[in-house]
Scaffold this active site. Sequence first.
Site, PDB file in Angstrom:
ATOM      1  N   ASP A 232       0.858  -1.189   0.000  1.00 41.27           N
ATOM      2  CA  ASP A 232       0.000   0.000   0.000  1.00 41.27           C
ATOM      3  C   ASP A 232       0.892   1.236   0.000  1.00 41.27           C
ATOM      4  O   ASP A 232       0.969   1.975   0.981  1.00 41.27           O
ATOM      5  CB  ASP A 232      -0.931  -0.018   1.223  1.00 41.27           C
TER       6      ASP A 232
ATOM      7  N   CYS B 255      -3.011   4.366  -4.953  1.00 42.29           N
ATOM      8  CA  CYS B 255      -3.867   5.516  -4.689  1.00 42.29           C
ATOM      9  C   CYS B 255      -3.538   6.662  -5.636  1.00 42.29           C
ATOM     10  O   CYS B 255      -3.862   7.808  -5.374  1.00 42.29           O
ATOM     11  CB  CYS B 255      -3.743   5.964  -3.227  1.00 42.29           C
TER      12      CYS B 255
END
Length: 104
Positions: free
Chosen positions: A8, A48
């Site tokens: 992430d 993201c």
Amino acid sequence: MFDVIILDPPAFTKSAKQIQKAYGGYKEINLRAMRLLREGGILVTCSCSYYFDENNFYSMLMHAAKDSHKKVQVLEKRGAAPDHPVLIGYPQSEYLKCAICRVS
């Protein structure tokens, strides 16, 4: 060797001009993770970066799998949680991508 790896990272690009550089960065960390997983291990990988769209994300996963000589199955695709709603007419709000994969 690991049974599960979660990737992430922060956004690798904040502009359309850096998509190729971001592609290389995402591919490198995913390829390394695939090599570190035990047979049948689970890779949870996210992006993201708004400019790094879903097509680039899954293309990158395919190329990382090919270069790591691994078979990767996408078990589940995820996006933003309910506390990050997507606004109709504002595509930048759909920036979160997450794939849960089995790597063998």
